[in-house]
Each structure stands twice: as structure tokens, then as C-alpha cells.
Motif scaffolding. Structure first.
Motif, PDB file in Angstrom:
ATOM      1  N   LYS A 198       0.894  -1.490  -0.035  1.00 24.57           N
ATOM      2  CA  LYS A 198       0.093  -0.183   0.248  1.00 24.57           C
ATOM      3  C   LYS A 198       0.671   1.182  -0.205  1.00 24.57           C
ATOM      4  CE  LYS A 198      -3.966  -2.282   2.257  1.00 24.57           C
ATOM      5  NZ  LYS A 198      -4.958  -1.812   3.689  1.00 24.57           N
ATOM      6  N   PRO A 199       0.397   2.410  -0.942  1.00 26.72           N
ATOM      7  CA  PRO A 199       1.261   3.630  -0.417  1.00 26.72           C
ATOM      8  C   PRO A 199       0.853   4.769   0.874  1.00 26.72           C
ATOM      9  CG  PRO A 199      -0.526   3.766  -2.189  1.00 26.72           C
ATOM     10  CD  PRO A 199      -0.689   2.232  -1.355  1.00 26.72           C
ATOM     11  N   GLY A 200       2.041   5.292   0.583  1.00 28.51           N
ATOM     12  CA  GLY A 200       2.486   6.032   1.952  1.00 28.51           C
ATOM     13  C   GLY A 200       2.134   7.060   1.378  1.00 28.51           C
ATOM     14  N   ALA A 201       1.832   7.359   0.697  1.00 20.13           N
ATOM     15  CA  ALA A 201       0.798   9.061   0.650  1.00 20.13           C
ATOM     16  C   ALA A 201       2.484  10.171   0.772  1.00 20.13           C
ATOM     17  CB  ALA A 201      -0.306   9.112   1.728  1.00 20.13           C
ATOM     18  N   LEU A 202       3.121   9.930  -0.045  1.00 15.52           N
ATOM     19  CA  LEU A 202       4.381  10.387  -0.243  1.00 15.52           C
ATOM     20  C   LEU A 202       3.985  11.992   0.057  1.00 15.52           C
ATOM     21  CD1 LEU A 202       7.555   8.860  -2.492  1.00 15.52           C
ATOM     22  CD2 LEU A 202       6.627   8.910   0.367  1.00 15.52           C
ATOM     23  N   THR A 203       4.920  13.055   0.462  1.00 17.86           N
ATOM     24  CA  THR A 203       4.806  14.537   0.146  1.00 17.86           C
ATOM     25  C   THR A 203       5.485  14.916  -0.990  1.00 17.86           C
ATOM     26  OG1 THR A 203       6.353  15.204   1.534  1.00 17.86           O
ATOM     27  CG2 THR A 203       4.258  15.202   2.464  1.00 17.86           C
ATOM     28  N   LEU A 204       4.861  15.511  -1.598  1.00 19.03           N
ATOM     29  CA  LEU A 204       5.569  15.999  -2.708  1.00 19.03           C
ATOM     30  C   LEU A 204       7.217  15.917  -2.577  1.00 19.03           C
ATOM     31  CD1 LEU A 204       5.754  17.337  -5.122  1.00 19.03           C
ATOM     32  CD2 LEU A 204       5.326  19.456  -5.050  1.00 19.03           C
ATOM     33  N   ASN A 205       7.580  17.070  -1.891  1.00 15.71           N
ATOM     34  CA  ASN A 205       9.207  16.808  -1.234  1.00 15.71           C
ATOM     35  C   ASN A 205       9.837  16.145  -1.034  1.00 15.71           C
ATOM     36  OD1 ASN A 205       9.128  19.524  -1.433  1.00 15.71           O
ATOM     37  ND2 ASN A 205       8.578  20.021   1.197  1.00 15.71           N
ATOM     38  N   ALA A 206       9.227  14.950  -0.212  1.00 12.97           N
ATOM     39  CA  ALA A 206       9.817  13.796   0.466  1.00 12.97           C
ATOM     40  C   ALA A 206       9.805  12.451  -1.768  1.00 12.97           C
ATOM     41  CB  ALA A 206       8.401  12.196   0.715  1.00 12.97           C
ATOM     42  N   ARG A 207       8.770  12.573  -2.246  1.00 14.44           N
ATOM     43  CA  ARG A 207       8.980  12.298  -3.336  1.00 14.44           C
ATOM     44  C   ARG A 207       9.666  12.551  -4.425  1.00 14.44           C
ATOM     45  NH1 ARG A 207       3.714  13.506  -5.364  1.00 14.44           N
ATOM     46  NH2 ARG A 207       2.533  11.542  -4.031  1.00 14.44           N
ATOM     47  N   LEU A 208      10.186  13.548  -4.729  1.00 17.24           N
ATOM     48  CA  LEU A 208      11.297  14.512  -5.219  1.00 17.24           C
ATOM     49  C   LEU A 208      12.383  14.122  -4.091  1.00 17.24           C
ATOM     50  CD1 LEU A 208       9.890  18.223  -5.583  1.00 17.24           C
ATOM     51  CD2 LEU A 208      10.321  15.842  -7.660  1.00 17.24           C
ATOM     52  N   ARG A 209      12.956  13.829  -3.217  1.00  9.55           N
ATOM     53  CA  ARG A 209      14.205  13.815  -2.586  1.00  9.55           C
ATOM     54  C   ARG A 209      13.799  11.996  -2.655  1.00  9.55           C
ATOM     55  NH1 ARG A 209      12.693  15.525   1.590  1.00  9.55           N
ATOM     56  NH2 ARG A 209      12.171  13.196   2.672  1.00  9.55           N
ATOM     57  N   ILE A 210      13.583  11.335  -3.211  1.00 13.12           N
ATOM     58  CA  ILE A 210      13.713   9.723  -2.949  1.00 13.12           C
ATOM     59  C   ILE A 210      13.461   9.500  -4.782  1.00 13.12           C
ATOM     60  CG2 ILE A 210      12.077   7.670  -3.969  1.00 13.12           C
ATOM     61  CD1 ILE A 210      10.476   8.487  -1.074  1.00 13.12           C
ATOM     62  N   ARG A 211      13.328  10.945  -6.352  1.00 15.95           N
ATOM     63  CA  ARG A 211      13.310  10.875  -7.045  1.00 15.95           C
ATOM     64  C   ARG A 211      14.883  10.670  -7.664  1.00 15.95           C
ATOM     65  NH1 ARG A 211      15.325  14.060 -10.801  1.00 15.95           N
ATOM     66  NH2 ARG A 211      14.838  14.176 -13.135  1.00 15.95           N
ATOM     67  N   ARG A 212      15.403  11.550  -6.805  1.00 18.77           N
ATOM     68  CA  ARG A 212      17.069  12.180  -6.353  1.00 18.77           C
ATOM     69  C   ARG A 212      17.495  11.407  -6.675  1.00 18.77           C
ATOM     70  NH1 ARG A 212      17.912  17.283  -3.164  1.00 18.77           N
ATOM     71  NH2 ARG A 212      17.292  15.636  -1.756  1.00 18.77           N
ATOM     72  N   GLU A 213      17.415  10.571  -5.195  1.00 17.49           N
ATOM     73  CA  GLU A 213      18.278   9.591  -4.825  1.00 17.49           C
ATOM     74  C   GLU A 213      18.813   8.753  -5.903  1.00 17.49           C
ATOM     75  OE1 GLU A 213      20.681  10.109  -2.330  1.00 17.49           O
ATOM     76  OE2 GLU A 213      20.211  11.803  -2.042  1.00 17.49           O
ATOM     77  N   ILE A 214      17.733   7.965  -6.423  1.00 17.87           N
ATOM     78  CA  ILE A 214      16.874   6.785  -7.451  1.00 17.87           C
ATOM     79  C   ILE A 214      17.996   7.101  -8.235  1.00 17.87           C
ATOM     80  CG2 ILE A 214      15.730   5.607  -8.829  1.00 17.87           C
ATOM     81  CD1 ILE A 214      13.841   5.465  -6.476  1.00 17.87           C
ATOM     82  N   VAL A 215      17.489   8.559  -9.165  1.00 17.18           N
ATOM     83  CA  VAL A 215      18.688   9.000 -10.079  1.00 17.18           C
ATOM     84  C   VAL A 215      20.182   8.857  -9.893  1.00 17.18           C
ATOM     85  CG1 VAL A 215      19.325  10.651 -11.955  1.00 17.18           C
ATOM     86  CG2 VAL A 215      17.471  10.567 -11.234  1.00 17.18           C
ATOM     87  N   PHE A 216      20.549   8.965  -9.231  1.00 16.64           N
ATOM     88  CA  PHE A 216      22.214   9.504  -8.193  1.00 16.64           C
ATOM     89  C   PHE A 216      22.543   7.708  -8.083  1.00 16.64           C
ATOM     90  CE2 PHE A 216      21.882  13.676  -5.471  1.00 16.64           C
ATOM     91  CZ  PHE A 216      21.692  14.002  -7.011  1.00 16.64           C
ATOM     92  N   GLY A 217      21.334   7.090  -7.571  1.00 18.40           N
ATOM     93  CA  GLY A 217      21.765   5.571  -7.946  1.00 18.40           C
ATOM     94  C   GLY A 217      21.835   5.293  -9.004  1.00 18.40           C
ATOM     95  N   ILE A 218      21.025   5.212 -10.133  1.00 18.55           N
ATOM     96  CA  ILE A 218      21.115   4.875 -11.604  1.00 18.55           C
ATOM     97  C   ILE A 218      22.763   5.063 -12.373  1.00 18.55           C
ATOM     98  CG2 ILE A 218      19.787   4.733 -14.095  1.00 18.55           C
ATOM     99  CD1 ILE A 218      17.231   4.346 -11.993  1.00 18.55           C
ATOM    100  N   THR A 219      22.442   6.415 -12.326  1.00 13.67           N
ATOM    101  CA  THR A 219      23.981   7.012 -12.657  1.00 13.67           C
ATOM    102  C   THR A 219      25.203   6.178 -12.338  1.00 13.67           C
ATOM    103  OG1 THR A 219      22.656   8.892 -12.466  1.00 13.67           O
ATOM    104  CG2 THR A 219      25.067   9.591 -13.761  1.00 13.67           C
ATOM    105  N   ARG A 220      25.334   6.409 -10.972  1.00  8.57           N
ATOM    106  CA  ARG A 220      26.877   5.435  -9.991  1.00  8.57           C
ATOM    107  C   ARG A 220      27.191   4.050 -11.006  1.00  8.57           C
ATOM    108  NH1 ARG A 220      25.290   8.288  -5.525  1.00  8.57           N
ATOM    109  NH2 ARG A 220      23.591   6.000  -4.807  1.00  8.57           N
TER     110      ARG A 220
END
Length: 216
Positions: free
Chosen positions: A90-112
Motif C-alpha cells: 500500500k502507498p504511504g501517501a508521499l508528500t511532494l518534497n519526499a517524492r522529489l527527494r526519493i527520485r533524486r536519490e534513485i537518479v544518483f544511484g542509476i547514474t553510479r
């Protein structure tokens, strides 16, 4: 006057002069030999010193004070709120800031992981005419508590792509774990990574993130 008488007178005169000299000598001796009486010494004057003042009596001891009452015990700390952990799937109802923060970390991870993806076949797709449409590699991620794991992937494409490259990129990304602050355990996410126009690359910087609600 007969010479005998004259001689007797001379003897008497000499004897008389001798007696006079002896008497004068004794008188002078007695005069100078007698010491002048010394003046009486003054009697010592008694010094009357004033009596020392009486020593002040010590102050009375202060009255004993009763010990202060013991401070009341500190109040018991309020119980910590129990964190709400969403149930798996079930989703955790992420806030916009939390979603942007998670997206940034995933992008960094894929880039690595660029070095692993770069070993995939990079042949561009031969197209006779430019075909409108887009393609993306869709990554399925699950929250592990401030981390996400890529548990699966799929291809959504409206145009031809290099299938060998896509299969290799999926194998390189699936199973990887990336930091994701705010991703609670059981949170399900979907990451859309566009594929380049030649069908042989990933446009990681243009990736987007969506929260999955399986109830819908």
C-alpha cells in the motif's frame, strides 16, 4: 749669734717647712681623694595601663533550619508516538518534497551504475523514417525503510528500440538497492526512465517517479 745656734735654727726651719708641706699634701690628698656624692636616682614612676576591654562574647549559634523538602520526582516522559508503518503493497501517501527527494536519490544511484550499463550492446536502431512516439524502461521499486529495492522492470515503447540493450540494462538494475530517505517499508514506487531516440541509451536525468496504489 753663735754658729751653733744658727745651725740649730736652720735645722728647725727646715723641719718646720717639711711639716707644713706634709700637712698641705695630706690636705690636698684628702680634698681630691673624696668623691662627690652622686645625686639620688629618681624613683621609677609606675605606669598605670588601662585594663583591656572585655572580650566580646561569641554570637549565639544560628537556629537549626529544617532540611528543605525533597523536590518532587520529575514527570514521566510522554510515550513516544508509535510510528505508522504502511502495510506491504500500500502507498504511504508521499508528500511532494519526499517524492522529489526519493527520485533524486534513485537518479544518483542509476547514474553510479553507468559503467555496468555502458557494457550493454549500444547498436543504434536503424529507422528508415522518424517514427513519432516514445519509449521508457519502467522500474518497479519497493520501500525498505529509507531505502528502495528495484524488484522488477518492464518496457513501455511506442517506437522500436535495441532489445538487447534493454534486456541488458534491466538485468543491470534489477535487485539494486538505493538510498531513499522517507521511503517507508512496503511503499511501492514506479520509476520511468526514458530510452534515448536511438533506442540504445537511458535518459536518466529525465526519469520520473510515481507512487503505486494497487487498490485502484
Amino acid at each position: 749669734m753663735s754658729p751653733g745656734l744658727q745651725r740649730a735654727l736652720r735645722v728647725l726651719g727646715t723641719a718646720g717647712a717639711f711639716v707644713v708641706l706634709v700637712v698641705l699634701g695630706l690636705g690636698l690628698a684628702s680634698l681630691f681623694g673624696q668623691e662627690a656624692p652622686s645625686p639620688p636616682e629618681p624613683e621609677p614612676v609606675a605606669v598605670v595601663r588601662p585594663a583591656p576591654p572585655p572580650e566580646p562574647s561569641p554570637p549565639p549559634p544560628p537556629p537549626e533550619r529544617a532540611p528543605p523538602p525533597a523536590p518532587p520526582p520529575p514527570p514521566a516522559p510522554a510515550p513516544l508516538p508509535t510510528p505508522v508503518v504502511p502495510s506491504p503493497g500500500k502507498p504511504g501517501a508521499l508528500t511532494l518534497n519526499a517524492r522529489l527527494r526519493i527520485r533524486r536519490e534513485i537518479v544518483f544511484g542509476i547514474t553510479r551504475l553507468k559503467s555496468e550499463v555502458s557494457r550493454c550492446p549500444m547498436d543504434p536502431v536503424q529507422r528508415t523514417t522518424p517514427a513519432p512516439g516514445r519509449s521508457a524502461l519502467v522500474l518497479e521499486a519497493v520501500g525498505l525503510g529509507d531505502e528502495v529495492r528495484i524488484v522488477g522492470s518492464s518496457l513501455e515503447s511506442e517506437v522500436p528500440v535495441n532489445d538487447r540493450f534493454v534486456s541488458c540494462a534491466r538485468a543491470a538494475l534489477e535487485g539494486k538497492v538505493f538510498p531513499a530517505p522517507g521511503a517507508t517499508s512496503g511503499l511501492r514506487l514506479r520509476v520511468f526512465v526514458p530510452i534515448g531516440p536511438a533506442g540504445n541509451s537511458l535518459a536518466v536525468s529525465s526519469a520520473s517517479l510515481a507512487e503505486v496504489d494497487e487498490a485502484r
